[in-house]
Motif scaffolding. Structure first.
Motif, PDB file in Angstrom:
ATOM      1  N   LYS A 154      -2.023   4.117  -8.836  1.00 51.63           N
ATOM      2  CA  LYS A 154      -2.078   2.965  -7.943  1.00 51.63           C
ATOM      3  C   LYS A 154      -1.865   3.422  -6.494  1.00 51.63           C
ATOM      4  O   LYS A 154      -1.037   4.289  -6.213  1.00 51.63           O
ATOM      5  N   LEU A 155      -2.616   2.794  -5.587  1.00 53.43           N
ATOM      6  CA  LEU A 155      -2.503   3.129  -4.171  1.00 53.43           C
ATOM      7  C   LEU A 155      -2.885   1.900  -3.354  1.00 53.43           C
ATOM      8  O   LEU A 155      -4.029   1.449  -3.409  1.00 53.43           O
ATOM      9  N   TYR A 156      -1.925   1.361  -2.592  1.00 51.01           N
ATOM     10  CA  TYR A 156      -2.143   0.131  -1.829  1.00 51.01           C
ATOM     11  C   TYR A 156      -1.765   0.345  -0.355  1.00 51.01           C
ATOM     12  O   TYR A 156      -0.927   1.177  -0.033  1.00 51.01           O
ATOM     13  N   THR A 157      -2.383  -0.477   0.509  1.00 48.86           N
ATOM     14  CA  THR A 157      -2.045  -0.460   1.935  1.00 48.86           C
ATOM     15  C   THR A 157      -1.825  -1.865   2.488  1.00 48.86           C
ATOM     16  O   THR A 157      -1.514  -2.016   3.675  1.00 48.86           O
ATOM     17  N   TRP A 158      -2.012  -2.870   1.659  1.00 50.71           N
ATOM     18  CA  TRP A 158      -1.944  -4.270   2.112  1.00 50.71           C
ATOM     19  C   TRP A 158      -1.249  -5.116   1.064  1.00 50.71           C
ATOM     20  O   TRP A 158      -1.516  -4.961  -0.140  1.00 50.71           O
ATOM     21  N   TRP A 159      -0.348  -5.982   1.550  1.00 46.95           N
ATOM     22  CA  TRP A 159       0.327  -6.946   0.684  1.00 46.95           C
ATOM     23  C   TRP A 159       0.325  -8.280   1.411  1.00 46.95           C
ATOM     24  O   TRP A 159       0.753  -8.379   2.559  1.00 46.95           O
ATOM     25  N   SER A 160      -0.115  -9.324   0.738  1.00 47.32           N
ATOM     26  CA  SER A 160      -0.283 -10.629   1.356  1.00 47.32           C
ATOM     27  C   SER A 160       1.042 -11.174   1.888  1.00 47.32           C
ATOM     28  O   SER A 160       2.107 -10.968   1.305  1.00 47.32           O
ATOM     29  N   TYR A 161       0.946 -11.919   2.990  1.00 43.88           N
ATOM     30  CA  TYR A 161       2.112 -12.631   3.507  1.00 43.88           C
ATOM     31  C   TYR A 161       2.606 -13.690   2.512  1.00 43.88           C
ATOM     32  O   TYR A 161       3.744 -14.138   2.591  1.00 43.88           O
ATOM     33  N   ARG A 162       1.732 -14.104   1.600  1.00 45.00           N
ATOM     34  CA  ARG A 162       2.110 -15.142   0.637  1.00 45.00           C
ATOM     35  C   ARG A 162       3.101 -14.646  -0.406  1.00 45.00           C
ATOM     36  O   ARG A 162       3.745 -15.447  -1.079  1.00 45.00           O
ATOM     37  N   ASN A 163       3.207 -13.335  -0.567  1.00 45.99           N
ATOM     38  CA  ASN A 163       4.165 -12.772  -1.522  1.00 45.99           C
ATOM     39  C   ASN A 163       5.549 -12.744  -0.891  1.00 45.99           C
ATOM     40  O   ASN A 163       5.816 -11.971   0.025  1.00 45.99           O
ATOM     41  N   ARG A 164       6.441 -13.582  -1.384  1.00 48.69           N
ATOM     42  CA  ARG A 164       7.787 -13.658  -0.792  1.00 48.69           C
ATOM     43  C   ARG A 164       8.529 -12.333  -0.937  1.00 48.69           C
ATOM     44  O   ARG A 164       9.199 -11.887  -0.021  1.00 48.69           O
ATOM     45  N   ASP A 165       8.444 -11.742  -2.111  1.00 51.13           N
ATOM     46  CA  ASP A 165       9.054 -10.442  -2.340  1.00 51.13           C
ATOM     47  C   ASP A 165       7.938  -9.469  -2.668  1.00 51.13           C
ATOM     48  O   ASP A 165       7.617  -9.224  -3.831  1.00 51.13           O
ATOM     49  N   TRP A 166       7.334  -8.910  -1.635  1.00 48.26           N
ATOM     50  CA  TRP A 166       6.146  -8.085  -1.824  1.00 48.26           C
ATOM     51  C   TRP A 166       6.454  -6.840  -2.649  1.00 48.26           C
ATOM     52  O   TRP A 166       5.611  -6.385  -3.430  1.00 48.26           O
ATOM     53  N   GLN A 167       7.647  -6.294  -2.490  1.00 51.64           N
ATOM     54  CA  GLN A 167       7.985  -5.077  -3.236  1.00 51.64           C
ATOM     55  C   GLN A 167       8.150  -5.366  -4.723  1.00 51.64           C
ATOM     56  O   GLN A 167       7.709  -4.585  -5.571  1.00 51.64           O
ATOM     57  N   LYS A 168       8.789  -6.486  -5.040  1.00 52.01           N
ATOM     58  CA  LYS A 168       9.021  -6.823  -6.446  1.00 52.01           C
ATOM     59  C   LYS A 168       7.715  -7.122  -7.166  1.00 52.01           C
ATOM     60  O   LYS A 168       7.464  -6.629  -8.269  1.00 52.01           O
ATOM     61  N   SER A 169       6.846  -7.925  -6.542  1.00 51.35           N
ATOM     62  CA  SER A 169       5.578  -8.276  -7.190  1.00 51.35           C
ATOM     63  C   SER A 169       4.572  -7.136  -7.082  1.00 51.35           C
ATOM     64  O   SER A 169       3.781  -6.901  -7.991  1.00 51.35           O
ATOM     65  N   ASP A 170       4.595  -6.421  -5.954  1.00 48.60           N
ATOM     66  CA  ASP A 170       3.720  -5.277  -5.683  1.00 48.60           C
ATOM     67  C   ASP A 170       2.249  -5.595  -5.968  1.00 48.60           C
ATOM     68  O   ASP A 170       1.515  -4.780  -6.527  1.00 48.60           O
ATOM     69  N   ARG A 171       1.837  -6.773  -5.557  1.00 47.19           N
ATOM     70  CA  ARG A 171       0.440  -7.173  -5.742  1.00 47.19           C
ATOM     71  C   ARG A 171      -0.374  -6.745  -4.522  1.00 47.19           C
ATOM     72  O   ARG A 171      -0.765  -7.552  -3.694  1.00 47.19           O
ATOM     73  N   GLY A 172      -0.593  -5.449  -4.452  1.00 48.96           N
ATOM     74  CA  GLY A 172      -1.244  -4.895  -3.275  1.00 48.96           C
ATOM     75  C   GLY A 172      -2.714  -4.574  -3.479  1.00 48.96           C
ATOM     76  O   GLY A 172      -3.259  -4.683  -4.587  1.00 48.96           O
TER      77      GLY A 172
END
Length: 269
Positions: free
Chosen positions: A207-225
């Motif tokens: 997995k390799l991400y560079t963007w996480w939506s502002y809509r994710n309150r806890d971007w690290q926990k969900s890691d929907r990148g």
């Protein structure tokens, strides 16, 4: 021996708003070249003096009020490339290109901000998606017709091409940025003569991400990148690839962009 050239690409999502974050990035990474997207500032208001105070004496930028805008900031001399195309006849400030003259040799740098494409992945009913596809097609045709050497293509390309460039390949196949019409086109653009420098360091099955939506309150926990930001190089630069890093912690900086910077080091062999 000449030192490495450190290049960073970053969709900063408003340069003037996030100047303090750019200063923080500069202090932490000491990049030689920074390519920005979504600067959101018209040229007369571009903060050139503040950037020169950060050490970027050489600037090449195109901007407009409120959205889009791209810029190359450099510690080394820049020579803007002449006669760059006006993609899709829109004059919407999505591309700048320059020769960067470094101690270890000159490098041609293209900084792109490809259209996001809206929400509906159907060019017949969504003009924004049609524009995105046409934009990538035009870039592909242009690079296909020229011979590129010592060239770096960077930017927010707004497409996550590989299965592990998104948090769920299956769930995002019909979501703009990961649909087959986009990923296939980006593959054709890559095939005009580039190597995916990020995947040179991180295997495609990781997995390799560079963007996480502002809509994710806890971007690290969900890691929907998603990996929307890219660095490509021509094959002649592959021997100089010496390091790459996605600056994930930048997503937690104060008032962050939803994109994080990506860093690449080029060292003479």
């Amino acid at each position: 021996m000449p030192e490495a050239m450190r290049l960073v690409t970053w969709n900063i999502n408003s340069l003037r708003l996030r100047l303090p974050l750019l200063e923080k990035l500069t202090t932490h990474l000491l990049p030689d070249v920074v390519c920005l997207q979504e600067t959101k500032v018209p040229d007369p208001l571009f903060p050139a003096e503040a950037l020169r105070e950060l050490g970027y004496e050489h600037l090449h930028y195109r901007g407009m009020k409120g959205y889009n805008g791209v810029a190359i900031l450099s510690r080394h001399p820049l020579e803007p490339l002449p006669d760059m195309p006006d993609w899709c006849d829109k004059e919407d400030c999505r591309h700048v290109a320059a020769m960067v003259h470094t101690p270890q040799g000159s490098v041609e740098v293209h900084d792109f901000y490809i259209p996001a494409g809206g929400d509906e992945p159907d060019p017949d009913i969504n003009p924004k998606f049609a524009h995105k596809l046409a934009f990538v097609d035009e870039i592909t045709d242009w690079f296909s017709a020229r011979s590129s050497a010592r060239t770096v293509l960077v930017g927010d390309l707004n497409i996550a091409p590989l299965e592990h460039d998104v948090w769920s390949h299956k769930q995002l196949l019909k979501i703009v940025s990961h649909t087959p019409p986009e990923t296939q086109r980006l593959g054709r653009l890559l095939d005009t003569g580039f190597v995916d420098a990020m995947r040179h360091f991180v295997p495609p099955e990781e997995k390799l991400y560079t963007w996480w939506s502002y809509r994710n309150r806890d971007w690290q926990k969900s890691d929907r990148g998603r990996r929307l930001d890219h660095i490509w190089v021509t094959p002649d630069l592959v021997p100089e690839l010496s390091g790459m890093m996605v600056i994930r912690e930048a997503r937690d900086w104060a008032s962050p962009s939803d994109h994080v910077p990506v860093m690449l080091d080029l060292s003479p062999p």
